[in-house]
Design an enzyme around this catalytic site. Structure first.
Site, PDB file in Angstrom:
ATOM      1  N   THR A  77       0.909  -1.169   0.417  1.00  0.00           N
ATOM      2  CA  THR A  77       0.250   0.426  -0.101  1.00  0.00           C
ATOM      3  C   THR A  77       0.929   1.328  -0.038  1.00  0.00           C
ATOM      4  OG1 THR A  77       0.109   0.559   2.185  1.00  0.00           O
ATOM      5  CG2 THR A  77      -1.230  -0.970   1.327  1.00  0.00           C
ATOM      6  N   GLU A 126      -6.005  -4.423   2.226  1.00  0.00           N
ATOM      7  CA  GLU A 126      -5.580  -4.867   3.320  1.00  0.00           C
ATOM      8  C   GLU A 126      -6.790  -5.972   3.230  1.00  0.00           C
ATOM      9  OE1 GLU A 126      -4.777  -1.823   2.892  1.00  0.00           O
ATOM     10  OE2 GLU A 126      -3.794  -0.852   4.373  1.00  0.00           O
ATOM     11  N   LYS A 178      -6.518   9.976  -3.051  1.00  0.00           N
ATOM     12  CA  LYS A 178      -7.292   9.211  -4.183  1.00  0.00           C
ATOM     13  C   LYS A 178      -7.369   9.841  -5.709  1.00  0.00           C
ATOM     14  CE  LYS A 178      -8.414   4.321  -3.627  1.00  0.00           C
ATOM     15  NZ  LYS A 178      -8.750   3.264  -3.667  1.00  0.00           N
ATOM     16  N   TRP A 214      -2.741   6.566  -5.015  1.00  0.00           N
ATOM     17  CA  TRP A 214      -2.723   7.380  -3.829  1.00  0.00           C
ATOM     18  C   TRP A 214      -1.776   8.507  -4.028  1.00  0.00           C
ATOM     19  CZ3 TRP A 214      -6.155   7.312  -0.171  1.00  0.00           C
ATOM     20  CH2 TRP A 214      -7.045   6.125  -0.126  1.00  0.00           C
TER      21      TRP A 214
HETATM   22  P1  AMP Z   1      -6.677   0.629  -1.569  1.00  0.00           P
HETATM   23  O1  AMP Z   1      -5.607   0.042  -0.686  1.00  0.00           O
HETATM   24  O2  AMP Z   1      -5.278   1.310  -2.758  1.00  0.00           O
HETATM   25  O3  AMP Z   1      -7.395  -0.422  -2.026  1.00  0.00           O
HETATM   26  O4  AMP Z   1      -7.445   1.528  -1.106  1.00  0.00           O
HETATM   27  C1  AMP Z   1      -8.625   1.217  -0.622  1.00  0.00           C
HETATM   28  C2  AMP Z   1      -9.186   2.787   0.174  1.00  0.00           C
HETATM   29  O5  AMP Z   1     -10.272   3.753  -0.260  1.00  0.00           O
HETATM   30  C3  AMP Z   1     -10.764   2.411   1.257  1.00  0.00           C
HETATM   31  O6  AMP Z   1      -9.923   2.153   2.691  1.00  0.00           O
HETATM   32  C4  AMP Z   1     -10.655   3.669   1.604  1.00  0.00           C
HETATM   33  O7  AMP Z   1     -10.673   5.195   1.777  1.00  0.00           O
HETATM   34  C5  AMP Z   1     -11.020   4.253  -0.527  1.00  0.00           C
HETATM   35  N1  AMP Z   1     -12.350   3.326  -1.225  1.00  0.00           N
HETATM   36  C6  AMP Z   1     -11.926   2.168  -1.698  1.00  0.00           C
HETATM   37  N2  AMP Z   1     -12.909   1.480  -1.744  1.00  0.00           N
HETATM   38  C7  AMP Z   1     -14.032   3.053  -1.367  1.00  0.00           C
HETATM   39  C8  AMP Z   1     -15.616   3.069  -2.231  1.00  0.00           C
HETATM   40  N3  AMP Z   1     -16.350   2.622  -2.499  1.00  0.00           N
HETATM   41  N4  AMP Z   1     -16.068   4.203  -1.219  1.00  0.00           N
HETATM   42  C9  AMP Z   1     -15.198   5.231  -0.963  1.00  0.00           C
HETATM   43  N5  AMP Z   1     -14.378   4.546  -0.663  1.00  0.00           N
HETATM   44  C10 AMP Z   1     -13.179   3.894  -1.157  1.00  0.00           C
END
Ligand code: AMP
Length: 541
Positions: A181, A325, A434, A439
């Site tokens: 991440t 995660e 994001k 990120w």
């Molecule tokens: P990643 O580890 O890059 O997949 O990012 C995960 C993070 O993306 C989550 O903790 C959220 O902050 C954001 N995220 C993922 N899915 C959603 C969703 N459907 N709506 C809002 N935020 C999301």
């Protein structure tokens, strides 16, 4: 009951034997190149033989720096099946992050797509432990590697190797795949998926409360294989005999629609930004996409208007939430039976319900658990058999208190949960932006902006953006008024950051708002930005 290890090797052999007709098919820019699951299995065995000859042993890390394509699927199959650990490297990392991650994970071998080999070549001077690089989809000359690294061409390397491999017995809790991440502060963190977690997660992906996929489906897997295992699709496909359509490096709306016209997938998965682009292109050049029964969208919140727009096109958006995660499937918004149209829509815009294997709770600032009343908000904490319990470290796994709480993962997302279990994300505690599914650490960006001697101080926050969901906004104080110049500031960052991370929106002020303890008060910055209090200069206009 009998027992048996849930292993990737078993999935590879199963898919090869039971679904010889299911296919992995990759867009070349002009057409599709096809491989059956049987052929993928053959090549996975050949790759395992070749890697063994290169000295890869059980537990060794084999990295990929690749697009979604047939060769990547071969690596997904062969590397964990032979007992090694597949480490998927994100193609959009900054050079410092890439070098850090390759060294931290102790990658021994890297498979690289010829189209991005020059990029990887730049990192290899800083990664002394890498011994071999295998170039896919091109000649080995595509990569100039420093001395000490042997470069191979994938096709030549595996040619002539046997198509059967005696896969070793493994413990289902052994590591199979790892993915990093972005760090909120400091370095990126490694998440390690086990054979067991991947197996259980694949069952959930295919189940009706997940993506509801099966042997009759063909899935356009747009979400990158370097981003949480393409949301688990490569392994779910092996389990369900699901055909996967891979876009390779052709991720713009136009080629994606060309792929759809050609392959007619029944399902697709991607972040909202992609669908926004596809919708805009469809408005200009209409095309029937009703062959897409459903598309699962997550990674960022899906705007309700997008759900309606795709409804009109005959394609149902299914909103899902997850994280690196969480493997990533955490929740999926599938409305219950028998509700009115309006109520149904209200369910669909939430982030959805948790599957039976994922437990969830909300914790407020005082550490108190909040009720599921649809109103009380708290940080979402989750636990379950495909939720990570720690971050990888060569010295022993780390589960520090900022990220874990009595065995629960702290997600950094602030949410409410309705009495009937539908979760809605209302905010984020982590200081991350994001943008287009990737990120940017606002803290790192601040530090890079402030490494310019012309800047006295600078705070960075994420602000809404129509195209990319969020973009960084910089509130800066310059020492000399002549430096209050966005183009000058952007030029300084050009050598330090990947292009997509360089902020467009800037405002120059006398002082950045601070909290009582002297930290940048980002809540205030965000609010004042929203109220239009700053004179924002946008380099795009
Ligand atoms: P990643 O580890 O890059 O997949 O990012 C995960 C993070 O993306 C989550 O903790 C959220 O902050 C954001 N995220 C993922 N899915 C959603 C969703 N459907 N709506 C809002 N935020 C999301």
């Amino acid at each position: 009951m009998q027992d048996g290890e849930l292993s990737i090797a078993a999935l590879v052999e199963y898919s090869r034997r039971v679904f010889p007709e299911a296919r992995i098919t990759t867009w070349t820019g002009e057409g599709l190149r096809d491989a059956s699951f049987a052929e993928i299995g053959d090549k996975a065995a050949q790759l395992a033989h070749a890697l063994t000859k290169l000295g890869v042993e059980r537990g060794d890390r084999v990295a990929t720096f690749m697009w979604n394509n047939n060769e990547h699927q071969v690596a997904y199959a062969g590397v964990p099946a032979m007992g090694a650990v597949l480490h998927t490297l994100n193609l959009r990392l900054s050079p410092e992050q890439a070098v850090f991650i390759i060294n931290h994970a102790d990658d021994k071998v890297i498979l690289v797509d010829a189209s991005v080999a020059p990029l990887l070549g730049k990192y290899l001077a800083g990664t002394p432990k890498v011994q071999h690089v295998i170039v896919t989809n091109g000649p080995k000359e595509a990569l100039e590697a420093p001395e000490g690294i042997t470069v191979h061409a994938f096709d030549e390397l595996i040619a002539g190797e046997p198509t059967v491999f005696e896969w070793p017995e493994i413990d289902e809790r052994d590591p199979a795949v790892m993915c990093y991440t972005s760090g909120t502060t400091g370095d990126p963190k490694g998440v390690v998926y086990s054979h067991r977690s991947i197996w259980l997660h694949s069952m959930q992906v295919n189940s009706s409360s997940g993506m509801a996929l099966g042997n009759a489906d063909s899935v356009l897997a747009i979400v990158p294989m370097f981003h949480v295992m393409s949301w688990g699709l490569p392994y779910a496909a092996m389990m369900g005999g699901i055909t996967l359509v891979m876009p390779d490096r052709f991720l713009q709306p136009e080629p994606l629609l060309q792929i759809m016209a050609e392959a007619k997938p029944s399902f697709a998965a991607a972040v909202p930004t992609i669908w926004q682009g596809v919708a805009a292109r469809l408005a200009a050049a209409p095309q029937d996409i009703s062959h897409l029964r459903e598309v699962v969208v997550g990674g960022a919140a899906v705007p309700p208007s997008m759900i309606r727009a795709f409804d009109e096109l005959g394609t149902r958006i299914v909103h899902a939430w997850g994280m690196t995660e969480t493997s990533p499937l955490g929740s999926v918004a599938r409305p219950p039976f028998g509700v009115s149209d309006d109520a149904e829509f209200a369910y669909r815009v939430t982030q959805g319900r948790f599957p039976s294997s994922v437990q969830a709770r909300l914790i407020d600032d005082e550490g108190k658990e909040q009720p599921w009343d649809g109103e009380s908000a708290g940080e979402l904490e989750v636990r379950g058999p495909w939720i990570t319990g720690a971050y990888y470290s060569p010295e022993g796994n780390v589960s520090d208190e900022s990220k874990f709480h009595d065995g629960w993962l702290r997600t950094g997302d602030v949410a409410t949960i309705s009495p009937d279990g539908f979760m809605t994300i209302v905010d984020r505690t982590k200081d991350m932006i994001k943008t287009g599914g990737e990120w940017i650490s606002s803290v790192e960006l601040e530090n890079t902006v402030m490494s310019n001697p012309a800047i006295a101080e600078a705070a960075v926050v994420g602000v809404p953006d129509e195209k990319w969901d969020e973009r960084p906004f910089v509130l800066a104080v310059v020492k000399d008024a002549a430096d209050a110049d966005v183009e000058k500031q952007r030029a300084f960052l050009a050598d330090l950051l990947p292009k997509w991370q360089i902020p467009e929106r800037w405002a120059f002020v006398d002082e950045v708002p601070k909290t009582s303890v002297g930290k940048f008060d980002k809540k205030v910055v965000r609010a004042e930005y929203g109220e239009g209090k700053y004179q924002v200069v946008d380099s795009r206009s």
